[in-house]
Motif scaffolding. Sequence first.
Motif, short mmCIF file in Angstrom:
data_model
loop_
_atom_site.label_atom_id
_atom_site.label_comp_id
_atom_site.label_asym_id
_atom_site.label_seq_id
_atom_site.Cartn_x
_atom_site.Cartn_y
_atom_site.Cartn_z
N PHE A 22 0.77 -1.05 -0.40
CA PHE A 22 0.20 0.31 -0.36
C PHE A 22 1.33 0.84 -0.07
O PHE A 22 1.91 1.52 0.85
CB PHE A 22 -0.90 -0.06 1.18
CG PHE A 22 -1.46 -0.87 1.57
CD1 PHE A 22 -3.26 -1.14 0.65
CD2 PHE A 22 -2.06 -2.28 1.57
CE1 PHE A 22 -4.39 -1.80 0.36
CE2 PHE A 22 -2.47 -2.94 2.31
CZ PHE A 22 -4.14 -3.16 1.43
N ASP A 23 -0.19 2.43 -1.07
CA ASP A 23 0.90 3.53 -0.46
C ASP A 23 0.56 3.87 0.81
O ASP A 23 -0.69 3.37 1.26
CB ASP A 23 0.49 4.45 -1.94
CG ASP A 23 0.77 5.79 -1.84
OD1 ASP A 23 1.38 6.48 -1.17
OD2 ASP A 23 -0.46 6.70 -1.58
N LEU A 24 0.37 5.17 1.38
CA LEU A 24 0.07 5.62 2.42
C LEU A 24 -1.20 6.91 2.00
O LEU A 24 -2.02 6.79 2.35
CB LEU A 24 1.12 5.40 3.70
CG LEU A 24 0.80 6.12 5.18
CD1 LEU A 24 2.08 5.41 6.26
CD2 LEU A 24 -0.19 6.94 5.44
N ASP A 25 -0.10 8.17 1.85
CA ASP A 25 -0.86 9.19 1.25
C ASP A 25 -2.19 9.15 0.79
O ASP A 25 -1.59 9.41 -0.38
CB ASP A 25 0.12 10.41 1.34
CG ASP A 25 0.78 10.44 2.68
OD1 ASP A 25 0.64 11.39 3.66
OD2 ASP A 25 2.11 10.37 2.52
N GLY A 26 -3.05 9.18 0.95
CA GLY A 26 -3.72 9.18 -0.09
C GLY A 26 -4.48 7.76 0.31
O GLY A 26 -5.97 8.07 -0.78
N GLY A 191 -2.55 2.49 -4.82
CA GLY A 191 -1.84 3.38 -4.67
C GLY A 191 -3.00 4.70 -4.69
O GLY A 191 -4.02 3.98 -5.61
N ASP A 192 -2.92 5.76 -4.79
CA ASP A 192 -3.94 7.03 -5.24
C ASP A 192 -3.77 7.67 -6.63
O ASP A 192 -3.49 8.58 -6.49
CB ASP A 192 -4.30 7.53 -4.07
CG ASP A 192 -2.70 8.68 -3.64
OD1 ASP A 192 -1.46 8.36 -3.62
OD2 ASP A 192 -3.65 9.88 -3.43
N ARG A 193 -1.39 7.16 -7.21
CA ARG A 193 -1.32 8.36 -7.94
C ARG A 193 -0.89 7.38 -9.01
O ARG A 193 -0.07 6.96 -9.15
CB ARG A 193 -0.44 9.02 -7.75
CG ARG A 193 -1.06 10.03 -6.61
CD ARG A 193 0.18 11.12 -6.36
NE ARG A 193 0.72 11.90 -7.58
CZ ARG A 193 1.39 12.90 -8.07
NH1 ARG A 193 1.88 13.57 -6.65
NH2 ARG A 193 2.08 13.60 -8.94
N ARG A 196 2.94 7.46 -9.89
CA ARG A 196 3.73 8.09 -9.13
C ARG A 196 3.46 6.14 -8.27
O ARG A 196 4.30 5.73 -8.99
CB ARG A 196 3.31 8.48 -7.45
CG ARG A 196 3.85 10.69 -8.76
CD ARG A 196 5.07 10.78 -8.69
NE ARG A 196 5.36 11.66 -9.54
CZ ARG A 196 5.73 12.86 -9.49
NH1 ARG A 196 6.34 12.77 -8.24
NH2 ARG A 196 6.12 14.12 -9.89
N ASP A 197 2.38 5.74 -8.70
CA ASP A 197 2.67 4.41 -7.48
C ASP A 197 2.20 3.73 -8.81
O ASP A 197 3.59 2.57 -8.62
CB ASP A 197 1.22 4.24 -6.72
CG ASP A 197 0.76 4.98 -5.31
OD1 ASP A 197 1.87 5.41 -4.73
OD2 ASP A 197 0.32 5.78 -5.20
N ALA A 198 1.43 3.55 -9.78
CA ALA A 198 0.72 2.17 -10.65
C ALA A 198 2.28 3.12 -11.66
O ALA A 198 2.93 1.40 -12.16
CB ALA A 198 -0.34 3.56 -11.64
MG LIG Z 1 -0.60 8.94 -1.88
#
Ligand SMILES: [Mg+2]
Length: 239
Positions: A22-26, A191-193, A196-198
């Motif tokens: 998991f990403d954290l923020d968002g 993630g949420d971006r 960045r994440d993907a």
């Molecule tokens: Mg994030």
Amino acid sequence: MASKGAETVTDVAWSKVRLVVFDLDGTLYDQPPLRRAMALELVKHSLLRRSLRTVETLRAYRRVRELLGRVQGDDFTNEQFRLTARRCGCSEGEVRALVEEWIERRPLAHLPRYKARGIDSLFSALRATGRRIAVWSDYPVIDKLAALGLKADHVIWSGDQGVGRLKPDPTGLLALLEEAGITAEETLVIGDRMDRDAAGAAAIGVPALIRSAHGGGKAIFRRFDDPPFAPILAEAFHA
Ligand SMILES: [Mg+2]
């Protein structure tokens, strides 16, 4: 369900997944309401001080971080403070202190209120079905995770020793997989971006699910009880 993006999946091959990163923020908490709460605190602070210095420094810092994510250097941990200080005409020490206070410490008190709905159940379901949980972030993880009352088996952030790279650079993700002894094929990033994440996950062949509160073309899911998670929740709780 939203359209399928190049680096994302709509149907997770859960039978293969042994580690969920998991990403954290968002991702583990809702970012827009936290941002609003912090903006209100900053307004009060600025009125009391009769100065916009903190606001302007933090804004410059966020811009520098976005820039450093696009133009990867070898020393972002120091560069982020050096560049912000130069832009604001203040000292690196002042930037470090403001970031520590406003980006790392003060948000902790607000975090529990904005914890993502359904995340406790999903963490439980992942554990109950023998899967491991990791967190991969561009910011320090430990204190935020504790404030959210969540536990992960592996955590890493971009400032950790041996990482030193912001997403979408996959160095942090690779280090996590090595620590966990898990292959890219057995991993799922959430993630949420997209950028960045993907993108970071795709760089080493790991599929990603992207969370978005607003829906829209690239949103894959909104909530942690949405269809992509149904098989794992069913396996854990209704077997
Ligand atoms: Mg994030």
